[in-house]
Design an enzyme around this catalytic site. Structure first.
Site, PDB file in Angstrom:
ATOM      1  N   TYR A 136       0.820  -1.219   0.000  1.00 17.53           N
ATOM      2  CA  TYR A 136       0.000   0.000   0.000  1.00 17.53           C
ATOM      3  C   TYR A 136       0.852   1.266   0.000  1.00 17.53           C
ATOM      4  O   TYR A 136       0.516   2.256  -0.639  1.00 17.53           O
ATOM      5  CB  TYR A 136      -0.898   0.032   1.247  1.00 17.53           C
ATOM      6  CG  TYR A 136      -2.063  -0.917   1.206  1.00 17.53           C
ATOM      7  CD1 TYR A 136      -3.088  -0.766   0.271  1.00 17.53           C
ATOM      8  CD2 TYR A 136      -2.161  -1.969   2.114  1.00 17.53           C
ATOM      9  CE1 TYR A 136      -4.164  -1.629   0.242  1.00 17.53           C
ATOM     10  CE2 TYR A 136      -3.238  -2.839   2.092  1.00 17.53           C
ATOM     11  CZ  TYR A 136      -4.237  -2.665   1.152  1.00 17.53           C
ATOM     12  OH  TYR A 136      -5.310  -3.523   1.117  1.00 17.53           O
ATOM     13  N   SER A 172      -1.539  -5.868  -7.387  1.00 10.87           N
ATOM     14  CA  SER A 172      -1.604  -4.829  -6.358  1.00 10.87           C
ATOM     15  C   SER A 172      -2.215  -5.393  -5.090  1.00 10.87           C
ATOM     16  O   SER A 172      -2.984  -6.356  -5.123  1.00 10.87           O
ATOM     17  CB  SER A 172      -2.467  -3.657  -6.833  1.00 10.87           C
ATOM     18  OG  SER A 172      -3.849  -4.011  -6.770  1.00 10.87           O
ATOM     19  N   ASP A 173      -1.875  -4.799  -3.945  1.00 11.74           N
ATOM     20  CA  ASP A 173      -2.642  -5.095  -2.746  1.00 11.74           C
ATOM     21  C   ASP A 173      -4.047  -4.547  -2.967  1.00 11.74           C
ATOM     22  O   ASP A 173      -4.289  -3.703  -3.836  1.00 11.74           O
ATOM     23  CB  ASP A 173      -1.989  -4.472  -1.510  1.00 11.74           C
ATOM     24  CG  ASP A 173      -2.323  -5.235  -0.238  1.00 11.74           C
ATOM     25  OD1 ASP A 173      -3.334  -5.964  -0.220  1.00 11.74           O
ATOM     26  OD2 ASP A 173      -1.587  -5.093   0.748  1.00 11.74           O
ATOM     27  N   CYS A 174      -4.986  -5.025  -2.172  1.00  9.29           N
ATOM     28  CA  CYS A 174      -6.398  -4.760  -2.452  1.00  9.29           C
ATOM     29  C   CYS A 174      -6.780  -3.321  -2.117  1.00  9.29           C
ATOM     30  O   CYS A 174      -6.755  -2.912  -0.955  1.00  9.29           O
ATOM     31  CB  CYS A 174      -7.265  -5.761  -1.693  1.00  9.29           C
ATOM     32  SG  CYS A 174      -6.925  -7.451  -2.217  1.00  9.29           S
ATOM     33  N   ALA A 176      -5.024  -0.805  -3.276  1.00  7.72           N
ATOM     34  CA  ALA A 176      -3.811   0.013  -3.235  1.00  7.72           C
ATOM     35  C   ALA A 176      -3.765   1.064  -4.334  1.00  7.72           C
ATOM     36  O   ALA A 176      -3.182   2.136  -4.153  1.00  7.72           O
ATOM     37  CB  ALA A 176      -2.573  -0.884  -3.324  1.00  7.72           C
TER      38      ALA A 176
END
Length: 722
Positions: free
Chosen positions: A219, A250-252, A254
């Site tokens: 993030y 990607s992180d969720c 982000a």
């Protein structure tokens, strides 16, 4: 002899998959391409592409999709210091993952947490004990994290020449370890020396040795650039320097942070374009649905979008999900393997091997069942399922809490008396009860008992991910290292009873149990030991098993000795850079038996390009079978160099009187340090190599009564890595 070339090394097969992926992508419209870049990718029926949800979790077992074996949390796996065991656990996880996937596919279920792309392991460095997600990691050390990470990745991905059993994903790249509360806007400022020496080694190992399929961006920003659009990290280092060929996710949420948290961009279109151009192939979220507009406006070249799609479809082809069912051997794994008896047995073994014996004054442990008529089991974690599982967990078909494990082990021979003691962190157990409303019960149980097991610590409601840990502190991070609520008072009251006391700590991180170290004769660190944890810990308490875990993190005496939580400079952090004395040091752990590590030698006195090989003879000099971790630390002599750092390990299991020679190779890189430009250099001078069952610090020697042997080597100037 038939030699099987695993898919990770099978260049020809990988080229074939990429060519197939290119041909498939070439048939897709722009709209279809864009829809395939989000985690819940829809079907493209005209091309025979099924819907696929990329988001799945398997941190310590298949998570969030019903029944699965719940293994010890990752920090507990790290405490085993056992690469082979961690590989076996990951292999078991992917076996269950395939079994569940096969069942779900047969039912047409392609929903969330139903795919074969597992966003595990978490190989971030647990640099600060306050970080709520630290228990998802393999601890504070880059070398240990690398070895555990590679073992986990290889176990999860399998060893077939054509197909991945499952796809592993290392996260969160990079320089990510809190604070949770500001992760969506935080800028981690880090120099190249710390970046390469501490935060990136595990990613490098998992990419180059483990051939991990995926990398997840974090993030936060690094030095002003969001991780999920960081070209230097994702393109120049991972793909360019290290040869990464998989996909980046990607992180969720982000990418939303680009404009909502970091304020680097102004619109979703700009954020999507920045991430795609920065090397992120897949979006956990829906920002990439703006990529059509970004391509139409010339912000993203469609060739870059095609490249991302080729990476993604190549992954699906490696998994075999686009092939005919009978072609993939993993398609035949039956659902009956899930949480089966062999899985539960492996889980129980793993839980036992993760437990760390911190103190055993007067050899109180193991307890003698025959001399006990009544045992008291007290504390908020004594009968808590939540304290077994950590976070990112599945659902076991059966759980054994500490209390249940002790009751099962003792049967009808010994009376087990229980008290919750206090709430984990609130003022009272009962909502309308007065403060500390179980203290009289604690005293009553103590009065009736011959020996008392106190189960204290934390659970994932107190330490975890922001928004996931619904705790009184808000973000998931810990404000301090103290036992919360009335736990300390309960512990002191139990000790005032005059009865023998064993403290079992269940937590995913270090606690400053200074008072307990002074007053409690026996202390076990059980982590979050999984669904079989109560049985494993009971067997250790009563001597059926010998504790063999080692600490993958430093236990500090107070947060006062730590730098500011937001400071990512490693100075003063972890055993590698701290100046003070730990309460319990990294690499420390006692046993019921004893070991000698002697006849230590090396095949050279000077460190050359090929490195050196260390030999040592390990012998079980005690009365019980047990496991010992031979730990090799390297100290580079000179000013402003780190403390001795772990650079080699070997786990051995020996019967009483049995001995075994071990060999541990140290590459030239083990004698190098990164400079301020991120180059790995060996300096001319001396280096000390320490070989033993612990780190070479005075506190470890005091706690164990054991000395660590030292060898001296000459080093010459050399650049190992630019």
């Amino acid at each position: 002899m038939v030699i099987i070339m695993e898919i990770a090394e099978n260049r020809e097969k990988n080229r074939e998959y990429r060519e197939r992926a290119r041909a498939l992508v070439a048939q897709m419209t722009l709209e279809e391409k864009v829809e395939q870049t989000v985690h819940n990718a829809p079907a493209v029926e005209r091309l025979g592409i099924k819907a696929y949800n990329w988001w799945n979790e398997a941190l310590h077992g298949v998570a969030r999709a019903g029944v699965a074996t719940v293994f010890p949390q990752s920090i507990g796996l790290a405490a085993t210091f056992d690469e082979e065991l961690v590989g076996q656990v990951a292999d078991a996880i992917s076996t269950e993952g395939r079994a569940k996937f096969n069942m779900q596919q047969a039912e047409g279920d392609t929903g969330l947490y139903k795919g074969l792309t597992f966003w595990s392991p978490n190989i971030n460095i647990f640099r600060d004990p306050r970080w709520g997600r630290g228990h998802e990691t393999f601890g504070e050390d880059p070398y240990l994290t690398s070895r555990m990470g590679v073992a986990f990745v290889k176990g999860l991905q399998g060893h077939n020449e054509k197909y991945l059993k499952a796809a592993a994903c290392v996260k969160h790249a990079a320089v990510h370890s809190g604070p949770e509360g500001i992760r969506h806007s935080f800028n981690a400022v880090v120099g190249k020396q710390d970046l390469y020496e501490t935060y990136l080694p595990a990613f490098k190992a998992c990419i180059q040795e483990g051939h991990v399929e995926a990398v997840m961006g974090a993030y936060n920003m690094i030095n002003g650039v969001p991780c999920c659009a960081n070209k230097e990290l994702l393109e120049e280092i991972f793909r360019g320097k290290w040869g990464f060929e998989g996909h980046v996710v990607s992180d969720c949420g982000a990418i939303v942070d680009f404009h909502m948290g970091h304020h680097i961009t102004d619109t979703p279109v700009e954020s999507a374009a920045m991430a795609m151009n920065g090397g992120c192939d897949l979006n956990c979220g829906n920002m990439y649905l703006f990529l059509k507009q970004a391509v139409d406006e010339g912000r993203v070249d469609e060739k870059r979008l095609d490249e991302a799609l080729v990476n993604l479809f190549t992954a699906r082809m490696k998994l075999g999900v686009l092939d005919q069912k009978e072609e993939n051997p993993y398609d035949s794994i039956p659902y009956s393997v899930v949480d089966s008896r062999p899985m539960q047995q492996l889980n129980r073994e793993t839980a036992a091997k993760s437990v760390v014996l911190l103190k055993n004054e007067g050899n109180l442990l193991p307890l003698d069942k025959s001399s006990i008529r009544t045992i008291g089991v007290i504390g908020p974690n004594a009968n808590s399922r939540k304290a077994l599982v950590g976070n990112y967990e599945g659902t076991a078909s059966r759980y054994w809490t500490i209390s249940e494990g002790i009751q099962e082990y003792l049967g009808d021979d010994v009376r087990v008396m229980f008290s919750e003691g206090c709430h984990l962190y609130r003022d009272s157990v009962e909502g309308l009860g007065s403060g500390n409303d179980r203290m009289s019960e604690v005293k009553g149980v103590c009065a009736c008992s011959d020996v008392i097991v106190v189960c204290l610590g934390l659970d994932a409601s107190l330490e975890g991910e922001q928004g996931d840990a619904n705790n009184e502190y808000g973000s998931g991070d810990k404000p301090n290292l103290n036992l919360p609520g009335h736990q300390q008072e309960v512990l002191e009251e139990v000790c005032r009873s005059g009865k023998p006391v064993v403290l079992v700590l269940l937590s995913g991180s270090a606690l400053a149990v200074n008072w307990a170290d002074e007053h409690v004769p026996a202390i076990l660190q059980g982590w979050y030991p999984g669904a079989q944890g109560g049985r494993a810990i009971a067997e250790i308490l009563f001597g059926e098993r010998c504790p063999e875990g080692k600490l993958p993190v430093t236990f500090y005496r107070s947060v006062e000795e730590l730098p500011d939580f937001t400071d990512y400079n490693m100075k003063g952090r972890t055993y590698r850079y701290m100046k003070g004395e730990a309460l319990y040091p990294f690499g420390y752990g006692l046993s019921y038996t004893s070991f000698s590590i002697g006849q230590i030698s090396a095949d050279a006195k000077k460190v050359g390009p090929e490195g050196v090989t260390i030999r040592a003879l390990v012998k079980n000099t005690g009365d019980m079978p047990g496991g010992e971790t031979v730990q090799v630390y390297v100290k580079i002599c000179g000013e402003d160099t780190p403390n001795a750092q772990l650079k080699g390990l070997c786990k051995v299991h020996l019967a009483p009187g049995e001995e075994q020679e071990v060999q541990i190779h140290l590459s030239a890189a083990a004698f190098g340090l990164y400079d301020e430009e991120g180059a790995l250099r060996v300096r001319a001078g001396q280096a000390f190599v320490y070989v033993g069952g612990q780190a070479p610090d005075t506190r470890s020697e005091k706690l164990t009564g054991r000395h660590v042997e030292r060898l001296t080597f000459e080093t010459a100037d050399a650049v190992v890595e630019e």
